[in-house]
Write an enzyme that holds these catalytic residues in place. Structure first.
Site, PDB file in Angstrom:
ATOM      1  N   PRO A 138       2.257   0.590  -7.679  1.00  0.00           N
ATOM      2  CA  PRO A 138       2.849   1.527  -6.709  1.00  0.00           C
ATOM      3  C   PRO A 138       2.247   2.920  -6.846  1.00  0.00           C
ATOM      4  O   PRO A 138       2.225   3.491  -7.929  1.00  0.00           O
ATOM      5  CB  PRO A 138       4.335   1.534  -7.070  1.00  0.00           C
ATOM      6  CG  PRO A 138       4.405   1.023  -8.470  1.00  0.00           C
ATOM      7  CD  PRO A 138       3.210   0.154  -8.693  1.00  0.00           C
ATOM      8  N   GLU A 139       1.730   3.429  -5.747  1.00  0.00           N
ATOM      9  CA  GLU A 139       1.219   4.797  -5.722  1.00  0.00           C
ATOM     10  C   GLU A 139       2.264   5.655  -4.997  1.00  0.00           C
ATOM     11  O   GLU A 139       3.274   5.135  -4.533  1.00  0.00           O
ATOM     12  CB  GLU A 139      -0.117   4.824  -4.962  1.00  0.00           C
ATOM     13  CG  GLU A 139      -1.192   3.956  -5.607  1.00  0.00           C
ATOM     14  CD  GLU A 139      -2.230   4.771  -6.354  1.00  0.00           C
ATOM     15  OE1 GLU A 139      -2.044   5.986  -6.510  1.00  0.00           O
ATOM     16  OE2 GLU A 139      -3.234   4.180  -6.770  1.00  0.00           O
TER      17      GLU A 139
END
Ligand SMILES: [Zn+2]
Length: 271
Positions: free
Chosen positions: A2-3
């Site tokens: 997850p960014e």
């Protein structure tokens, strides 16, 4: 992994179902994620109300009626909310259950996420206090970036991925933004012109905003009782497209390694 856009989308996906809710119970099915869980977490959380939820870098923070809760999704963490009882599956490590019957559930195959109670102001917590400005906030702009790049010999890609300079620009978005701005990832930071910095600051915002918009279509998945939503598909121009033709000019995209991460760029469009 997850960014920032996934974290922002997660926050938007769960917010409505957790804010103003009273916590009935907290249940952990593991003692350790990235760090051991606080033994007093259940007692600390019981009967607290979630007043608000916000994001700083890749952290989600709940302001509680007393104290705060800090959540990080690590390498593979996912959150979802659902109404009623659903038997937890493997890798579903904790539940925050509310008095209205809804539950916030955390899934993490690699167990690298974090769940931390905070008593002090969250901004002063050691994990947050040194973070640079938010890339989507007003503090991050071309003048700021220009100032940060002066006298710095390190490659511009490494500089924009430094969380102390600007927080939450991961490898994907660093690659994408440098392509959009037409700047070579290995270019020494100090060699960027004022115009380069202007174009790069805009490109960083644009790539992150495009991704958040793409994630907007998956918002309803966050209230799926059976499964946590997957990370959404992003429209990428260079990342993961090494050796393929550049979408702008057709030149074969080049792959190099920088700070142990893969960099992809167009040797013709990026100077
Ligand atoms: Zn090109």
């Amino acid at each position: 992994m997850p960014e920032l856009p996934e974290v922002e989308t997660t926050l938007r996906g769960i917010s409505e179902k957790v804010i103003n809710k009273k916590i009935e119970s907290f249940k952990a099915r593991t003692q350790k994620l990235r760090w051991p869980l606080d033994r007093n977490l259940s007692r600390f959380l019981k009967n607290k109300i979630i007043i608000s939820a916000w994001r700083r870098g890749k952290y989600i923070i709940f302001n509680l009626s007393e104290g705060h809760l800090l959540i990080h999704l690590g390498m593979s963490g996912k959150l979802r909310v659902f109404d009623g009882q659903v038997t937890p599956k493997k890798h579903e490590h904790w539940d925050l259950s509310f008095t209205d019957g809804w539950t916030l559930r955390y899934t993490d195959i690699r167990k690298f996420g974090a769940l931390i109670k905070i008593k002090e102001r969250p901004e002063e917590h050691k994990l947050l206090k040194n973070l640079g400005p938010e890339p989507l906030g007003n503090e991050f702009n071309s003048e700021y970036l220009f100032k940060c790049t002066r006298k710095k010999t390190r490659p511009i890609k490494n500089l924009i991925m430094d969380a102390n300079i600007v927080t939450g620009v991961g490898n994907i978005y660093a690659n994408e933004a440098l392509f959009l701005a037409g700047i070579r990832p290995r270019k020494q930071s100090k060699r960027l012109t004022k115009l380069n910095c202007e174009e790069l600051a805009v490109a960083i915002r644009q790539t992150l905003q495009e991704a958040i918009k793409a994630g907007g279509t998956t918002l309803k998945d966050y209230t799926n009782a059976n499964e946590a939503p997957g990370y959404f598909k992003k429209k990428l121009r260079v990342y993961d497209r090494g050796n393929s033709p550049c979408l702008t000019c057709g030149t074969q995209l080049k792959i190099i390694r920088q700070a142990n991460r893969q960099t992809v760029y167009c040797p013709s469009c990026q100077k």
